[in-house]
Scaffold this motif. Structure first.
Motif, PDB file in Angstrom:
ATOM      1  N   PHE A 121       0.819  -1.208   0.000  1.00  0.00           N
ATOM      2  CA  PHE A 121       0.000   0.000   0.000  1.00  0.00           C
ATOM      3  C   PHE A 121       0.852   1.258   0.000  1.00  0.00           C
ATOM      4  O   PHE A 121       1.939   1.282   0.577  1.00  0.00           O
ATOM      5  CB  PHE A 121      -0.904   0.042   1.242  1.00  0.00           C
ATOM      6  CG  PHE A 121      -1.880  -1.102   1.333  1.00  0.00           C
ATOM      7  CD1 PHE A 121      -3.009  -1.134   0.530  1.00  0.00           C
ATOM      8  CD2 PHE A 121      -1.668  -2.142   2.227  1.00  0.00           C
ATOM      9  CE1 PHE A 121      -3.907  -2.184   0.611  1.00  0.00           C
ATOM     10  CE2 PHE A 121      -2.568  -3.194   2.325  1.00  0.00           C
ATOM     11  CZ  PHE A 121      -3.696  -3.209   1.516  1.00  0.00           C
ATOM     12  N   ILE A 122       0.339   2.317  -0.627  1.00  0.00           N
ATOM     13  CA  ILE A 122       0.956   3.635  -0.534  1.00  0.00           C
ATOM     14  C   ILE A 122       0.354   4.329   0.678  1.00  0.00           C
ATOM     15  O   ILE A 122      -0.865   4.480   0.767  1.00  0.00           O
ATOM     16  CB  ILE A 122       0.695   4.483  -1.798  1.00  0.00           C
ATOM     17  CG1 ILE A 122       1.289   3.793  -3.035  1.00  0.00           C
ATOM     18  CG2 ILE A 122       1.312   5.869  -1.649  1.00  0.00           C
ATOM     19  CD1 ILE A 122       0.294   3.018  -3.827  1.00  0.00           C
ATOM     20  N   GLN A 123       1.184   4.720   1.618  1.00  0.00           N
ATOM     21  CA  GLN A 123       0.698   5.338   2.850  1.00  0.00           C
ATOM     22  C   GLN A 123       0.534   6.851   2.658  1.00  0.00           C
ATOM     23  O   GLN A 123       1.440   7.521   2.194  1.00  0.00           O
ATOM     24  CB  GLN A 123       1.652   5.041   4.005  1.00  0.00           C
ATOM     25  CG  GLN A 123       1.769   3.568   4.335  1.00  0.00           C
ATOM     26  CD  GLN A 123       0.434   2.937   4.706  1.00  0.00           C
ATOM     27  OE1 GLN A 123      -0.439   3.604   5.290  1.00  0.00           O
ATOM     28  NE2 GLN A 123       0.257   1.673   4.381  1.00  0.00           N
ATOM     29  N   ILE A 144       1.441   8.923  -7.437  1.00  0.00           N
ATOM     30  CA  ILE A 144       0.688   7.870  -6.738  1.00  0.00           C
ATOM     31  C   ILE A 144       0.142   6.863  -7.735  1.00  0.00           C
ATOM     32  O   ILE A 144       0.033   5.668  -7.445  1.00  0.00           O
ATOM     33  CB  ILE A 144      -0.449   8.473  -5.878  1.00  0.00           C
ATOM     34  CG1 ILE A 144      -1.106   7.376  -5.025  1.00  0.00           C
ATOM     35  CG2 ILE A 144      -1.484   9.177  -6.746  1.00  0.00           C
ATOM     36  CD1 ILE A 144      -2.106   7.897  -4.028  1.00  0.00           C
ATOM     37  N   HIS A 145      -0.164   7.324  -8.949  1.00  0.00           N
ATOM     38  CA  HIS A 145      -0.688   6.416  -9.970  1.00  0.00           C
ATOM     39  C   HIS A 145       0.370   5.388 -10.373  1.00  0.00           C
ATOM     40  O   HIS A 145       0.073   4.199 -10.509  1.00  0.00           O
ATOM     41  CB  HIS A 145      -1.136   7.217 -11.195  1.00  0.00           C
ATOM     42  CG  HIS A 145      -2.169   8.251 -10.901  1.00  0.00           C
ATOM     43  ND1 HIS A 145      -1.833   9.528 -10.522  1.00  0.00           N
ATOM     44  CD2 HIS A 145      -3.517   8.193 -10.909  1.00  0.00           C
ATOM     45  CE1 HIS A 145      -2.931  10.226 -10.314  1.00  0.00           C
ATOM     46  NE2 HIS A 145      -3.967   9.435 -10.546  1.00  0.00           N
ATOM     47  N   THR A 152       0.359  -3.155  -7.413  1.00  0.00           N
ATOM     48  CA  THR A 152      -0.495  -4.239  -7.901  1.00  0.00           C
ATOM     49  C   THR A 152       0.345  -5.375  -8.464  1.00  0.00           C
ATOM     50  O   THR A 152       0.063  -6.558  -8.217  1.00  0.00           O
ATOM     51  CB  THR A 152      -1.447  -3.709  -8.997  1.00  0.00           C
ATOM     52  OG1 THR A 152      -2.216  -2.639  -8.466  1.00  0.00           O
ATOM     53  CG2 THR A 152      -2.386  -4.805  -9.464  1.00  0.00           C
ATOM     54  N   LEU A 153       1.395  -5.034  -9.186  1.00  0.00           N
ATOM     55  CA  LEU A 153       2.281  -6.063  -9.734  1.00  0.00           C
ATOM     56  C   LEU A 153       3.010  -6.810  -8.624  1.00  0.00           C
ATOM     57  O   LEU A 153       3.238  -8.022  -8.722  1.00  0.00           O
ATOM     58  CB  LEU A 153       3.295  -5.426 -10.686  1.00  0.00           C
ATOM     59  CG  LEU A 153       2.727  -4.831 -11.975  1.00  0.00           C
ATOM     60  CD1 LEU A 153       3.836  -4.197 -12.803  1.00  0.00           C
ATOM     61  CD2 LEU A 153       2.006  -5.879 -12.791  1.00  0.00           C
ATOM     62  N   ILE A 154       3.380  -6.098  -7.571  1.00  0.00           N
ATOM     63  CA  ILE A 154       4.044  -6.743  -6.434  1.00  0.00           C
ATOM     64  C   ILE A 154       3.123  -7.777  -5.801  1.00  0.00           C
ATOM     65  O   ILE A 154       3.532  -8.908  -5.499  1.00  0.00           O
ATOM     66  CB  ILE A 154       4.473  -5.691  -5.398  1.00  0.00           C
ATOM     67  CG1 ILE A 154       5.637  -4.846  -5.951  1.00  0.00           C
ATOM     68  CG2 ILE A 154       4.890  -6.359  -4.082  1.00  0.00           C
ATOM     69  CD1 ILE A 154       6.024  -3.681  -5.071  1.00  0.00           C
TER      70      ILE A 154
END
Length: 223
Positions: A121-123, A144-145, A152-154
């Motif tokens: 997640f991006i915090q 952020i995009h 998602t790939l991770i």
């Protein structure tokens, strides 16, 4: 339900603002947005994607490793991120912990083990982490995009190559964890970086493609 109440936008007269609600719903892009750079981006073709080590793309480190029992919330200041798949991984709001530096907003948290292995997640706010959480900090400014594309790939990579309570990420995400990404092209030719900043073979991630792709997704303009 007779006793239930809901909050709605209201007019100056205190009545529900039906017009505002209607206009807001019409403003949502429920279909992909098309821009001059994204006409064909709804269909991803991965033939030209190349493999990158995660540690070449991001500054990778372990989180704070603070046990929940060691936190308090008398005067909470920072988010507390754990190995969770909901709510951006945030499971609490805690006081400042002496001797511990919070990670900055914009950093990415990565669950290194447990049932939600690979949750990334991006915090949005400065944060501490629980045990077994990795941190990814950008080496150069990324939108952020772009980070959502990569996160998602991770997650997907973890589903294929790693296993909770077996082959977990602890010893891999800073060493040999790889993902495939779209790369810069000049027509049919690859654009190479002589300094090999991102890849030993000189490939360069196409950050703009990743950003534009997320923006073209339904509701991408609402991120």
């Amino acid at each position: 339900m007779i006793k239930s109440k809901i909050n709605l936008p209201a007019t100056k007269n205190g009545t529900p603002d039906w017009e505002w609600m209607e206009k807001y719903m019409k403003s949502l892009h429920h279909k992909p947005i098309r821009t001059k750079n994204s006409e064909n981006q709804s269909l991803i073709i991965v033939n030209n994607w190349k493999e990158f080590y995660l540690h070449k793309l991001f500054k990778t480190s372990m989180g704070n490793g603070i046990d929940a029992i060691a936190t308090t919330n008398d005067n909470p200041k920072y988010n507390y991120v754990s190995r969770d798949s909901n709510g951006n991984g945030v499971v609490g709001f805690v006081d400042e912990v002496e001797g511990q530096n919070p990670f900055p907003a914009g950093a990415m948290s990565l669950a290194l083990g447990g049932s939600f292995l690979g949750s990334c997640f991006i915090q949005k706010e400065p944060f501490y982490t629980a045990q077994n959480v990795g941190i990814l900090q950008e080496k150069e400014q990324l939108s952020i995009h772009t980070k959502l594309f990569i996160s998602t790939l991770i997650r997907n990579e973890c589903k294929i190559k790693y296993q909770a309570f077996g082959r977990e990420l602890n010893s891999h995400f800073r060493k040999d964890f790889t993902i495939k990404l779209p790369v810069l092209m000049d027509g049919n030719d690859y654009v190479y970086d002589k300094s090999k900043k991102y890849s030993e073979k000189g490939y360069i991630p196409d950050w703009k493609y990743m950003e534009n792709y997320i923006k073209t997704l339904p509701y991408g303009d609402r991120i």
